[in-house]
Write a protein that holds these residues in place. Structure first.
Motif, short mmCIF file in Angstrom:
data_model
loop_
_atom_site.label_atom_id
_atom_site.label_comp_id
_atom_site.label_asym_id
_atom_site.label_seq_id
_atom_site.Cartn_x
_atom_site.Cartn_y
_atom_site.Cartn_z
N ILE A 192 1.01 -1.07 -0.16
CA ILE A 192 -0.11 0.05 -0.02
C ILE A 192 1.34 1.69 0.04
N GLY A 193 1.65 0.97 0.91
CA GLY A 193 2.86 2.18 0.96
C GLY A 193 1.53 3.32 1.69
N LYS A 194 3.75 4.45 2.18
CA LYS A 194 2.84 5.76 2.59
C LYS A 194 1.50 6.43 1.91
N GLU A 195 0.96 6.65 2.51
CA GLU A 195 -0.43 7.52 2.58
C GLU A 195 -1.13 6.23 0.49
N GLY A 196 -0.80 5.85 0.81
CA GLY A 196 -1.46 4.34 -0.61
C GLY A 196 -0.99 4.98 -1.92
N ARG A 197 0.20 5.73 -1.91
CA ARG A 197 1.34 5.78 -2.89
C ARG A 197 1.49 4.49 -3.80
N ASN A 198 2.19 3.85 -2.67
CA ASN A 198 2.95 2.43 -4.04
C ASN A 198 1.43 1.97 -4.60
N ILE A 199 0.22 1.54 -3.56
CA ILE A 199 -1.10 0.81 -5.03
C ILE A 199 -1.02 1.95 -5.61
N ARG A 200 -1.65 3.11 -5.79
CA ARG A 200 -1.95 3.81 -6.25
C ARG A 200 -1.46 4.29 -7.64
N THR A 201 0.38 4.39 -7.11
CA THR A 201 1.58 4.12 -8.86
C THR A 201 1.13 2.23 -9.50
N ALA A 235 5.40 -8.19 -12.18
CA ALA A 235 6.20 -7.14 -11.17
C ALA A 235 5.72 -7.27 -9.72
N MET A 236 4.41 -7.93 -9.35
CA MET A 236 4.03 -7.75 -8.14
C MET A 236 4.67 -8.60 -7.68
N GLU A 237 4.97 -10.09 -8.50
CA GLU A 237 6.35 -11.51 -7.64
C GLU A 237 7.74 -10.90 -7.38
N ALA A 238 8.08 -9.69 -8.63
CA ALA A 238 8.92 -10.38 -8.56
C ALA A 238 9.59 -8.43 -7.76
N LEU A 239 8.91 -8.01 -7.18
CA LEU A 239 8.49 -6.53 -6.21
C LEU A 239 8.84 -7.55 -4.51
N ILE A 240 7.62 -8.23 -4.18
CA ILE A 240 8.04 -8.88 -3.35
C ILE A 240 8.89 -9.64 -2.34
N ALA A 241 9.70 -10.32 -3.56
CA ALA A 241 10.88 -10.83 -3.54
C ALA A 241 12.33 -10.26 -3.60
N ASP A 242 12.03 -9.32 -3.75
CA ASP A 242 13.05 -8.20 -3.97
C ASP A 242 13.44 -7.58 -2.08
N ARG A 244 12.37 -4.26 -1.69
CA ARG A 244 11.39 -2.80 -1.57
C ARG A 244 10.34 -2.42 -2.77
N ILE A 245 9.47 -1.80 -1.95
CA ILE A 245 8.77 -1.33 -2.87
C ILE A 245 8.42 0.34 -2.94
N ILE A 250 9.10 0.10 -8.41
CA ILE A 250 7.50 -0.55 -9.44
C ILE A 250 7.80 -0.21 -10.70
N GLU A 251 7.94 1.16 -11.49
CA GLU A 251 8.33 1.46 -12.39
C GLU A 251 9.39 0.99 -12.79
N ILE A 252 10.09 -0.34 -12.63
CA ILE A 252 11.31 -0.70 -13.21
C ILE A 252 11.11 -2.46 -12.95
#
Length: 486
Positions: A192-201, A235-242, A244-245, A250-252
């Motif tokens: 979700i990220g701070k104030e939802g910025r990750n999920i919005r992105t 992309a989600m699986e790669a973020l979870i494995a890494d 760093r979100i 997320i763009e990478i």
């Protein structure tokens, strides 16, 4: 003393010599007795053999007499047969003469009674016989055709039933959600990220809804576009494995997921070919088939449909004695044009047949692909089997859902309509079409123009589309500045 010893030695030698002579005489006497006995035995055996030879000679003499008598009897029978044959020939000649006379008299009588000559009567008889034979033949052909149709229908039903029963196909499996497992519950907060910025992105980039609910250790990605959903899941699986979100990461991850689409297509193509039992496919065919993993037809995954069709066609070919491998190969490739028809134009059957021909597939396979929707004539029994297998796979209970294609068509129409406005960089339909998010170019649309653009899009949707309920239009403008410190 020496003379006495010599005398004794001489006496001893004489005794030994005498003893040897006596032994030799005894042995000679025994040999003479054995020889006399052997001679007696040989004489007795010779007398027996002589008596046996005399008996055989007597039997041979008797047999010769019997043979002579048989020969005389056979000669007598031959003479009697010759006489009877001559008499029979004479009888046949007399009968033929009598029949000729009777036929002549009958012909004269028929001609006088009917007023027709013999040739005319013969022609009339031939005509009547021909008509009767033609009628009988036609009736026989009709009976055979009816029987053949009944037999063929029964056999066809049996072949199709046997082939379909051997295939344990799933029901329509093309879903609109993908569940991604999480290693820990706290990962939801990082997504979700701070104030939802990750999920919005993430949602803005991928065009996919991220649903984070009470389901433990998982998040749900929802979208009617299978390609977006797959890229988002990777992309989600790669973020979870890494671990760093954040927006840049997320763009990478999203870019890497997009770049890996071709590799995923090749892997899916190889897996499908292995499940279908088809070998020696051109690499371009493998990659094109892999693209169909994300295509669906009325809710039925196209690649799964090809595998199922190949198995059904092979089973039916084995039942009727057709070429199993040709039927399997053609059925596996028959819908390959669905991966290209949007790019090249034309029906998917003609596009797929052209691709197969260009990549060296046999002519019988190319014809089966082109003819599976009756666009060209079928040239082989395997082409008929491909069409039948296609129908069996598509029409079996639970294979397809008609409403899914309608949803997808509505989503595509909505996105195309919104994307036609000036300044819109990307439009993404979400929540089953109840929401559309519009990403604009910050250089072309400023903050003051955003409400007007949202109202204009809403009015056009109301005018040009028919839809249930309401559609929320959300316009997103994001201006970024990037600098690098070296």
């Amino acid at each position: 003393m020496e003379q006495l010893a010599i005398v004794l030695l001489l006496l001893l030698a004489s005794l030994v010599a005498l003893l040897l002579v006596l032994l030799a005489r005894r042995e000679a006497s025994a040999n003479r007795a054995q020889a006399a006995q052997d001679v007696s035995s040989i004489k007795a055996a010779a007398e027996v053999m002589l008596a046996d030879a005399k008996r055989r000679e007597e039997r041979l003499t008797e047999r010769e007499k019997e043979i002579s008598a048989e020969r005389r009897e056979v000669r007598t029978l031959h003479e009697a047969a010759d006489r009877r044959s001559l008499e029979a020939q004479q009888d046949r000649t007399a009968a033929a003469a009598a029949v000729g006379d009777a036929t002549a008299r009958a012909s004269e009588l028929l001609e006088s009674v009917s007023g027709l000559s013999a040739e005319e009567a013969r022609a009339e008889q031939i005509r009547l016989a021909t008509e009767r034979a033609a009628h009988d033949a036609a009736a026989g052909i009709r009976r055979l055709e009816a029987k053949a149709r009944r037999t063929a229908d029964e056999r066809a039903r049996q072949v199709v039933a046997t082939a379909v029963q051997r295939i344990a196909g799933p029901t329509s499996a093309q879903n609109v959600v993908t569940v991604v497992a999480l290693p820990a519950e706290e990962m939801k907060g990082r997504i979700i990220g701070k104030e939802g910025r990750n999920i919005r992105t993430f949602e803005a980039l991928t065009g996919v809804n991220v649903i984070i609910d009470d389901t433990p250790d998982s998040v749900t990605l929802s979208s009617f576009d299978a390609e977006r959903r797959e890229v988002a899941a990777v992309a989600m699986e790669a973020l979870i494995a890494d671990g760093r979100i954040h927006p840049q990461r997320i763009e990478i991850a999203y870019a890497e997921a997009l770049a890996g689409a071709d590799e995923r297509a090749v892997t899916a193509g190889h897996d499908a070919a292995e499940r279908a039992g088809v070998t020696r496919l051109h690499p371009e065919l493998i990659e094109t088939l892999g693209r169909l993993r994300l295509r669906s037809s009325y809710g039925q995954n196209v690649l799964a449909h090809l595998v199922e069709s190949a198995r059904i066609a092979a089973a039916m070919a084995a039942e009727i004695g057709a070429d199993v491998e040709v039927a399997r190969r053609a059925a596996f490739l028959h819908d390959i044009g669905k991966a290209l028809s949007a790019e090249l134009g034309g029906t998917h059957a003609t596009v797929g047949a052209a691709l197969a021909m260009r990549l060296g597939e046999p002519p019988v396979v190319v014809n089966a692909i082109a003819a599976h929707h009756d666009e060209v004539p079928m040239e082989s029994v395997e082409a008929v089997l491909v069409q039948a297998a296609d129908a069996c796979s598509a029409a079996r209970p639970g294979a397809r859902r008609e409403e899914l294609d309608q949803y997808i068509e509505r989503m595509d129409t909505l996105e195309s309509l919104v994307a036609s406005h000036d300044g819109v960089r990307r439009a993404v339909a979400m929540s089953a079409g109840r929401e559309v998010r519009v990403i604009v170019e910050p250089d072309l649309v400023d903050d003051a123009a955003m409400p007007e653009l949202a109202q204009g899009i809403a009015r056009q949707i109301e005018k040009d589309l028919s839809y249930p309920g309401e559609i929320v239009v959300t316009v997103i403008r994001e201006l970024r500045a990037t600098a690098t410190a070296g």
